[in-house]
Design a protein around this motif. Structure first.
Motif, PDB file in Angstrom:
ATOM      1  N   SER A 185       0.918  -0.993  -0.105  1.00 18.04           N
ATOM      2  CA  SER A 185      -0.046   0.105  -0.190  1.00 18.04           C
ATOM      3  C   SER A 185       0.840   1.378   0.186  1.00 18.04           C
ATOM      4  CB  SER A 185      -0.947   0.015   1.035  1.00 18.04           C
ATOM      5  OG  SER A 185       0.017  -0.007   2.473  1.00 18.04           O
TER       6      SER A 185
ATOM      7  N   ALA B 277      -4.680   5.907   3.840  1.00 16.34           N
ATOM      8  CA  ALA B 277      -4.204   4.828   2.729  1.00 16.34           C
ATOM      9  C   ALA B 277      -3.409   3.764   3.245  1.00 16.34           C
ATOM     10  CB  ALA B 277      -3.668   5.568   1.604  1.00 16.34           C
ATOM     11  N   SER B 278      -2.810   3.878   4.550  1.00 17.60           N
ATOM     12  CA  SER B 278      -1.878   2.852   4.956  1.00 17.60           C
ATOM     13  C   SER B 278      -0.587   2.818   3.775  1.00 17.60           C
ATOM     14  CB  SER B 278      -2.437   1.576   5.030  1.00 17.60           C
ATOM     15  OG  SER B 278      -1.683   0.588   5.913  1.00 17.60           O
TER      16      SER B 278
ATOM     17  N   TYR C 295     -11.883  11.334   4.022  1.00 18.78           N
ATOM     18  CA  TYR C 295     -11.015  11.324   2.812  1.00 18.78           C
ATOM     19  C   TYR C 295     -10.123  12.720   2.727  1.00 18.78           C
ATOM     20  CZ  TYR C 295     -14.846  14.314   1.377  1.00 18.78           C
ATOM     21  OH  TYR C 295     -15.803  15.273   1.463  1.00 18.78           O
TER      22      TYR C 295
ATOM     23  N   GLN D 276      -9.260   7.651   0.399  1.00 12.22           N
ATOM     24  CA  GLN D 276     -10.080   7.367   1.276  1.00 12.22           C
ATOM     25  C   GLN D 276      -9.612   6.645   2.609  1.00 12.22           C
ATOM     26  OE1 GLN D 276     -10.810   6.559  -2.100  1.00 12.22           O
ATOM     27  NE2 GLN D 276     -11.489   8.501  -2.336  1.00 12.22           N
ATOM     28  N   ASN D 277     -10.447   6.665   3.730  1.00  8.32           N
ATOM     29  CA  ASN D 277     -10.085   6.139   4.985  1.00  8.32           C
ATOM     30  C   ASN D 277     -10.642   4.807   4.924  1.00  8.32           C
ATOM     31  OD1 ASN D 277      -9.642   5.365   7.885  1.00  8.32           O
ATOM     32  ND2 ASN D 277     -10.037   7.432   8.480  1.00  8.32           N
ATOM     33  N   GLN D 278      -9.636   3.737   4.940  1.00 12.10           N
ATOM     34  CA  GLN D 278      -9.849   2.172   4.848  1.00 12.10           C
ATOM     35  C   GLN D 278     -10.589   1.754   6.208  1.00 12.10           C
ATOM     36  OE1 GLN D 278      -6.048   0.635   3.918  1.00 12.10           O
ATOM     37  NE2 GLN D 278      -6.003   1.492   1.902  1.00 12.10           N
ATOM     38  N   ASN D 279     -10.495   2.441   7.481  1.00 11.02           N
ATOM     39  CA  ASN D 279     -11.092   2.122   8.599  1.00 11.02           C
ATOM     40  C   ASN D 279     -12.758   2.454   8.446  1.00 11.02           C
ATOM     41  OD1 ASN D 279     -11.584   1.176  11.080  1.00 11.02           O
ATOM     42  ND2 ASN D 279     -11.281   3.240  12.091  1.00 11.02           N
TER      43      ASN D 279
ATOM     44  N   THR E 263      -6.440  -0.357  10.139  1.00 12.60           N
ATOM     45  CA  THR E 263      -6.530  -1.694   9.464  1.00 12.60           C
ATOM     46  C   THR E 263      -5.275  -2.273   9.188  1.00 12.60           C
ATOM     47  OG1 THR E 263      -6.639  -0.965   7.346  1.00 12.60           O
ATOM     48  CG2 THR E 263      -8.738  -1.221   8.811  1.00 12.60           C
TER      49      THR E 263
ATOM     50  N   HIS F  87      -0.412  -4.649   2.671  1.00 14.17           N
ATOM     51  CA  HIS F  87      -0.141  -3.529   3.271  1.00 14.17           C
ATOM     52  C   HIS F  87       0.238  -3.532   4.943  1.00 14.17           C
ATOM     53  CE1 HIS F  87      -4.042  -2.968   5.392  1.00 14.17           C
ATOM     54  NE2 HIS F  87      -4.552  -3.545   4.450  1.00 14.17           N
TER      55      HIS F  87
END
Length: 426
Positions: free
Chosen positions: A168, A190-191, A267, A283-286, A300, A426
């Motif tokens: 990632s 985005a990690s 975001y 965007q936020n993956q959480n 995450t 990631h």
């Protein structure tokens, strides 16, 4: 109504249980702490049997989706396994006797704790070694966020963007100029492993220096089973953490006001870098922040070795809880959904019961049971986070010995596993 109740098709998950029993210590409210090894359980006195029982960690029925070969962890240290209380020194389930059954999750270890009182409400394998994946970025944030000016603009180097192909990324480019705030958003939303390398370098002089400072903070927080090798959490020999340690690290993150702001950002825009590199949105993956009322943020993670990992926190009726999840599979519930189910369970527990404590910064590994009691001592508690390693906190009596011993074990483990990596996501 709880998050879990809104997912009726998943309710059967909570009733499923593993077929292989793992030792568990379940203690009645007010009962004395008394850990009984599994091989002595059958011969325990009747008086003891009233306060504990053997039970497995609840798991969904059926086989795991996958069972990758994980690196061999460091040898179990009986002292480190009791940090936070003797009841946490089990590979199985530790919950108060009065508590309802926690939901069945695929995670190999997890923990739910109160961020403000430090009470551990329940855990499965709280001190079992596991690989962190990108939840390790929380340790980077706890270490560096307070020392880096968010408005400062920095230039990205070749080393910053030297990350494993396919892992990632926040989309940073060599020679690009970004604010520190943009780097934190790239890390948490985005990690971005490129953002992790950059922030570790900026905070520690070099990326390696940043990792050293991450490990120093982990020891100050009492996260004695955590050892970082990469700033991003990408798999590397000798890199481990535990469900208990991650709760300490998340508590430190939430003590930093900027962390809450960034972790709840849905975001953001990565800016243009000249006419040939247009900006883009991340965007936020959480997904907890969009689907769980009162969510405070989290992180995450996933690699082939770590599987799915997750750390999250939420507030309900003035009560703030943290959940940590390690070694989970994606089905039938995603990592954040497993965290949400465990948070629901935690909020349903009385505030005055626990199976242990999150130790305060500076607690001693030499006497973890005494250190755990610091959470009940006036003048300690989570406010001591601002004074980590300074005056007013219990001395780190065994810090040097613990780090030296851990280094020898991790070095040996690294030699055994060299060349055994698989490509992380990631």
């Amino acid at each position: 109504m709880s998050w879990f109740a809104h997912s009726g098709q998943r309710l059967a998950l909570a009733a499923a249980a593993a077929t292989v029993a793992v030792p568990v210590l379940v203690t009645a409210p007010g009962a004395a702490v008394a850990h009984v090894p599994a091989d002595r359980a059958a011969s325990a006195r009747p008086a003891q049997a009233a306060s504990w029982r053997i039970a497995p960690c609840p798991k969904p029925a059926g086989p795991r989706v996958s069972a990758p070969t994980r690196p061999s962890p460091p040898a179990a240290d009986p002292v480190l396994r009791t940090v936070g209380g003797d009841q946490l020194a089990t590979a199985g389930l530790a919950v108060p006797a009065s508590a309802g059954a926690p939901p069945a999750v695929t995670a190999t270890s997890w923990l739910v704790a109160d961020l403000d009182t430090g009470a551990v409400l329940g855990a499965c394998g709280a001190h079992e070694y596991a690989t962190p994946a990108s939840v390790q970025k929380l340790l980077l944030a706890a270490t560096m966020m307070g020392r880096l000016d968010p408005e400062r603009v920095v230039t990205i180097t070749r080393e910053d963007v030297d990350i494993e192909p396919g892992s990632s990324s926040a989309g940073l480019i060599e020679g690009g100029r970004y604010s520190i705030e943009t780097l934190w958003l790239g890390l948490l939303l985005a990690s971005g492993n490129d953002a992790a390398n950059t922030l570790a370098r900026l905070g520690g002089g070099t990326a390696e220096g940043g990792v050293r400072e991450m490990n120093e903070l982990a020891a100050k927080l009492g996260a004695f089973q955590t050892h970082a090798v990469t700033p991003s959490g990408l798999d590397a020999p000798g890199q481990f953490t535990s469900a208990y340690d991650l709760a300490l690290i998340m508590r430190a993150c939430l003590a930093e006001p900027l962390f809450g702001k960034y972790a709840l950002t849905r975001y953001t825009q990565i800016p243009d870098q000249g006419k040939h590199h247009k900006g883009f949105q991340i965007q936020n993956q959480n997904l907890l922040i969009d689907n769980y009322p009162g969510a405070l943020g989290g992180k995450t993670g996933y690699t082939d070795l770590a599987r799915h990992t997750y750390v999250g926190a939420a507030e309900r009726d003035g009560r703030r809880l943290v959940v940590t999840v390690l070694g989970a599979e994606y089905v039938p519930l995603r990592g954040w959904e497993q965290g949400a189910a465990l948070l629901d369970w935690g909020f349903a527990q009385p505030a005055d019961v626990s199976v242990g404590r999150l130790v305060d910064p500076g607690a001693s590994a030499a006497n973890p049971s005494a250190a755990a009691q610091a959470a009940d001592t006036p003048g300690t508690g989570t406010n001591a986070l601002a004074d980590a390693g300074g005056t007013g906190t219990p001395p780190l009596l065994a810090f040097g010995a613990v780090v030296a011993a851990a280094g020898l074990v991790l070095s040996a483990a690294a030699r055994r596993r060299r060349g055994n990596r698989t490509r992380p996501r990631h």
